[in-house]
Design a protein around this motif. Sequence first.
Motif, PDB file in Angstrom:
ATOM      1  N   VAL A 117      -1.700  10.569 -13.223  1.00  0.00           N
ATOM      2  CA  VAL A 117      -2.515   9.502 -13.504  1.00  0.00           C
ATOM      3  C   VAL A 117      -2.434  10.222 -14.670  1.00  0.00           C
ATOM      4  CG1 VAL A 117      -4.130   8.213 -14.651  1.00  0.00           C
ATOM      5  CG2 VAL A 117      -3.577   8.388 -12.202  1.00  0.00           C
ATOM      6  N   ILE A 118      -2.758  11.232 -15.608  1.00  0.00           N
ATOM      7  CA  ILE A 118      -2.647  11.463 -16.772  1.00  0.00           C
ATOM      8  C   ILE A 118      -1.813  13.060 -16.386  1.00  0.00           C
ATOM      9  CG2 ILE A 118      -4.041  13.567 -18.393  1.00  0.00           C
ATOM     10  CD1 ILE A 118      -6.439  11.641 -17.550  1.00  0.00           C
ATOM     11  N   ARG A 119      -0.771  13.206 -17.592  1.00  0.00           N
ATOM     12  CA  ARG A 119       0.117  14.057 -17.961  1.00  0.00           C
ATOM     13  C   ARG A 119       0.689  14.287 -19.238  1.00  0.00           C
ATOM     14  NH1 ARG A 119       4.697  11.397 -15.011  1.00  0.00           N
ATOM     15  NH2 ARG A 119       6.355  13.223 -16.595  1.00  0.00           N
ATOM     16  N   VAL A 120       0.589  15.706 -19.435  1.00  0.00           N
ATOM     17  CA  VAL A 120       0.342  16.406 -21.108  1.00  0.00           C
ATOM     18  C   VAL A 120       1.148  16.472 -21.807  1.00  0.00           C
ATOM     19  CG1 VAL A 120      -0.635  18.516 -22.329  1.00  0.00           C
ATOM     20  CG2 VAL A 120      -1.807  17.544 -20.196  1.00  0.00           C
ATOM     21  N   ASN A 121       0.931  16.657 -22.935  1.00  0.00           N
ATOM     22  CA  ASN A 121       2.071  16.419 -24.013  1.00  0.00           C
ATOM     23  C   ASN A 121       1.819  16.668 -24.995  1.00  0.00           C
ATOM     24  OD1 ASN A 121       1.718  14.435 -25.181  1.00  0.00           O
ATOM     25  ND2 ASN A 121       3.135  13.056 -23.981  1.00  0.00           N
ATOM     26  N   SER A 122       2.402  16.477 -26.675  1.00  0.00           N
ATOM     27  CA  SER A 122       1.766  16.883 -27.604  1.00  0.00           C
ATOM     28  C   SER A 122       0.653  16.295 -28.229  1.00  0.00           C
ATOM     29  CB  SER A 122       2.872  17.421 -28.415  1.00  0.00           C
ATOM     30  OG  SER A 122       3.631  16.593 -29.052  1.00  0.00           O
ATOM     31  N   GLN A 123       1.101  15.083 -27.664  1.00  0.00           N
ATOM     32  CA  GLN A 123      -0.486  13.934 -27.798  1.00  0.00           C
ATOM     33  C   GLN A 123      -1.455  13.938 -27.368  1.00  0.00           C
ATOM     34  OE1 GLN A 123       1.218  11.931 -30.637  1.00  0.00           O
ATOM     35  NE2 GLN A 123       2.711  13.695 -30.078  1.00  0.00           N
ATOM     36  N   SER A 124      -1.572  14.845 -26.314  1.00  0.00           N
ATOM     37  CA  SER A 124      -2.623  14.446 -25.622  1.00  0.00           C
ATOM     38  C   SER A 124      -3.416  15.300 -26.314  1.00  0.00           C
ATOM     39  CB  SER A 124      -1.829  15.646 -23.967  1.00  0.00           C
ATOM     40  OG  SER A 124      -0.908  15.051 -23.739  1.00  0.00           O
TER      41      SER A 124
ATOM     42  N   SER B  85       1.347  -1.889   0.039  1.00  0.00           N
ATOM     43  CA  SER B  85      -0.335  -0.311   0.226  1.00  0.00           C
ATOM     44  C   SER B  85       1.646   1.653   0.111  1.00  0.00           C
ATOM     45  CB  SER B  85      -0.815   0.211   1.308  1.00  0.00           C
ATOM     46  OG  SER B  85      -0.181   0.343   2.424  1.00  0.00           O
ATOM     47  N   ASN B  86       2.073   1.167   0.330  1.00  0.00           N
ATOM     48  CA  ASN B  86       3.126   2.076   0.027  1.00  0.00           C
ATOM     49  C   ASN B  86       3.915   1.569  -0.770  1.00  0.00           C
ATOM     50  OD1 ASN B  86       4.317   4.342   1.224  1.00  0.00           O
ATOM     51  ND2 ASN B  86       4.458   4.315   2.882  1.00  0.00           N
ATOM     52  N   LEU B  87       4.229   1.811  -2.206  1.00  0.00           N
ATOM     53  CA  LEU B  87       4.419   1.145  -2.570  1.00  0.00           C
ATOM     54  C   LEU B  87       5.674   2.306  -3.333  1.00  0.00           C
ATOM     55  CD1 LEU B  87       5.732  -1.226  -4.867  1.00  0.00           C
ATOM     56  CD2 LEU B  87       3.774  -0.457  -6.633  1.00  0.00           C
TER      57      LEU B  87
ATOM     58  N   ALA C 271     -16.342  -1.678  -6.695  1.00  0.00           N
ATOM     59  CA  ALA C 271     -15.490  -2.230  -8.104  1.00  0.00           C
ATOM     60  C   ALA C 271     -14.589  -1.050  -8.602  1.00  0.00           C
ATOM     61  CB  ALA C 271     -16.488  -3.361  -9.212  1.00  0.00           C
ATOM     62  N   PHE C 272     -13.445  -1.713  -9.000  1.00  0.00           N
ATOM     63  CA  PHE C 272     -13.223  -0.414  -9.910  1.00  0.00           C
ATOM     64  C   PHE C 272     -12.641  -0.887 -11.405  1.00  0.00           C
ATOM     65  CE2 PHE C 272      -8.503   0.781 -11.404  1.00  0.00           C
ATOM     66  CZ  PHE C 272      -8.750   2.004 -11.102  1.00  0.00           C
ATOM     67  N   GLU C 273     -13.331   0.024 -12.217  1.00  0.00           N
ATOM     68  CA  GLU C 273     -13.240  -0.131 -13.457  1.00  0.00           C
ATOM     69  C   GLU C 273     -13.244   1.555 -13.863  1.00  0.00           C
ATOM     70  OE1 GLU C 273     -16.741  -3.059 -14.005  1.00  0.00           O
ATOM     71  OE2 GLU C 273     -18.053  -1.063 -13.465  1.00  0.00           O
ATOM     72  N   VAL C 274     -12.045   1.438 -13.996  1.00  0.00           N
ATOM     73  CA  VAL C 274     -11.250   2.772 -14.939  1.00  0.00           C
ATOM     74  C   VAL C 274     -10.550   1.596 -16.328  1.00  0.00           C
ATOM     75  CG1 VAL C 274      -9.793   4.724 -14.913  1.00  0.00           C
ATOM     76  CG2 VAL C 274     -11.312   4.170 -12.946  1.00  0.00           C
TER      77      VAL C 274
ATOM     78  N   ALA D 268      -4.664   4.822  -6.324  1.00  0.00           N
ATOM     79  CA  ALA D 268      -4.537   4.509  -4.646  1.00  0.00           C
ATOM     80  C   ALA D 268      -4.051   3.907  -3.130  1.00  0.00           C
ATOM     81  CB  ALA D 268      -5.474   5.611  -3.554  1.00  0.00           C
ATOM     82  N   ASP D 269      -4.835   2.617  -4.226  1.00  0.00           N
ATOM     83  CA  ASP D 269      -4.271   1.172  -3.176  1.00  0.00           C
ATOM     84  C   ASP D 269      -2.871   0.639  -2.946  1.00  0.00           C
ATOM     85  OD1 ASP D 269      -7.215   0.690  -3.082  1.00  0.00           O
ATOM     86  OD2 ASP D 269      -6.846  -0.767  -4.956  1.00  0.00           O
TER      87      ASP D 269
END
Length: 551
Positions: free
Chosen positions: A370-377, A296-298, A350-353, A361-362
């Motif tokens: 989770v989401i980062r932005v570059n020219s492909q975003s 849980s604290n990876l 239930a985790f469904e993404v 978070a687990d």
Amino acid sequence: MAKYSPFPPIQLPDRTWPNCTITQAPIWCSVDLRDGNQALINPMGPAKKMELFRTLVKIGFKEIEVGFPAASETDFAFVRELIEKDLIPADVTIQVLVQSRKNLIDRTFEAIRGAKSAIVHLYNSTSTLQRRVVFQASKQEIVQLAIDGATHIRDLARGSENPVRFQYSPESFTGTELDYAVEICEAVCDVWQPTPENKTIINLPSTVELATPNVYADQIELFCRLFRPRQSTLISLHTHNDRGTGIAASELGLMAGADRVEGTLFGNGERTGNLDIVTMALNMFTQGVDPKLDFSNLKEIRRIAEFCTELKVHERMPYAGDLVFTAFSGSHQDAIKKGFAAMKETGQDAFEVPYLTIDPADIGRQYDPVIRVNSQSGKGGVAFLVESELGFQLPRRLQIAFSQVIQRITDQTGKEMPAREVASKFVETYIHPPATLQYHSHTPIECDAEDQERYRFSVTYQGEKSEVEGQGSGPIDAFVHAIRDQYGLACDILDYHEHAMEAGSDSTAAAYILVRTPDGQELFGVGQHRSITKASLLGFIAAVNRSLQAR
């Protein structure tokens, strides 16, 4: 290709493992402090070994191979320190490795003297290639070597003040004829006389990965069928990653009937590494199986492992890598954003993404990277960051417009744009553009027209403060007319959205105003205020200021 030969298949037409699933955690044994340590460029000193030992205990390992004390004074001293300072929890068993040589076995028992619980792990190589090339010994000579080692261990254990458990590994099991592997393991068990109540561990290592993982599973299943004392033994797996399928081999090996798994954190080990226990355990977790290990604290576990081993965890390492919960693709970002939104709306457990196998978070990760932005975003990712950083839930047309703003920047720089910079650019563009027109306050005044309202607005335009009046169907419409009549600022409202930015009656409201200028431009402005009317006025003024900036 005459230089290489295919691995001979195992004849097992009635194999059952393909129809099995993993439903419970195996017995885990960490070999970080022995197999992992011997593979390091700079082997760990006592302090690092102690820190990693404590981390392994905290994760939940109940069996930990702590060294090869007969081969290394450093390992011997470390084992003695663990025992003499009473640093081994009562529910943890230490394991020590030893070759089948009498003097080494004697030294090993010196090392574990006083241990409340210990496993002596005997091994000798049994493969066809090593018998021929390394030892130049017959099958019977190799069997006798194992029997001699097992006998000496049995005799020393009988005189030990604390119980000692036994483990035997036919090293290079995967390169050993299967019937011969069964023969030598049975010979060792004939010496040790295991029972269902006092089981011996038979470890079947893929010391070098020689074939596809299904072949290893066949070897494990067939061994379990042929091995006489199966009910009195724990079958253990120890896979390496020479072909890149060490995890798959161990997973299929469990399906084939094994009980126990040896490996290391993040797969550190000889050549291409050992089984990565982190990945295998979290693979189970994503299937609803409790791995009995706490990751849980990876992030902290990774930090300690990197410090102790001086090896960096790769950015794409499953679960632990910096980029594994990151989406740059616009379509992926949009799907992830919608998945999180749907879970929040339904309140489901239930985790469904889409594109994510585990809730970050687990394992102690955050949603914001989770989401980062570059020219492909795309618009979905940009909108996700604005919502996570600022709380704004952008309407679709604003998502498209702002993603184009960000893409122009990332196209020019060729670099990723951090979430805070994306949020800052949103505020600068839509909430606080250069303020040619500023709003201060408004008050209603008497209006003679039926179904109309009239207001006086206090504003500053081009640095000059004044009051202007206008009327319309409400305060927003009245302000549109007021600045058109007073300053010639003609902007028509095309679209309007609003929402509360948090729960509660006193929450801040957000308003998104889309206007069209006389030259046909369509521009958004965004306002936020506890009053939805003032939020809407601020959003409209921001859009007007953007039109003035565009001139």
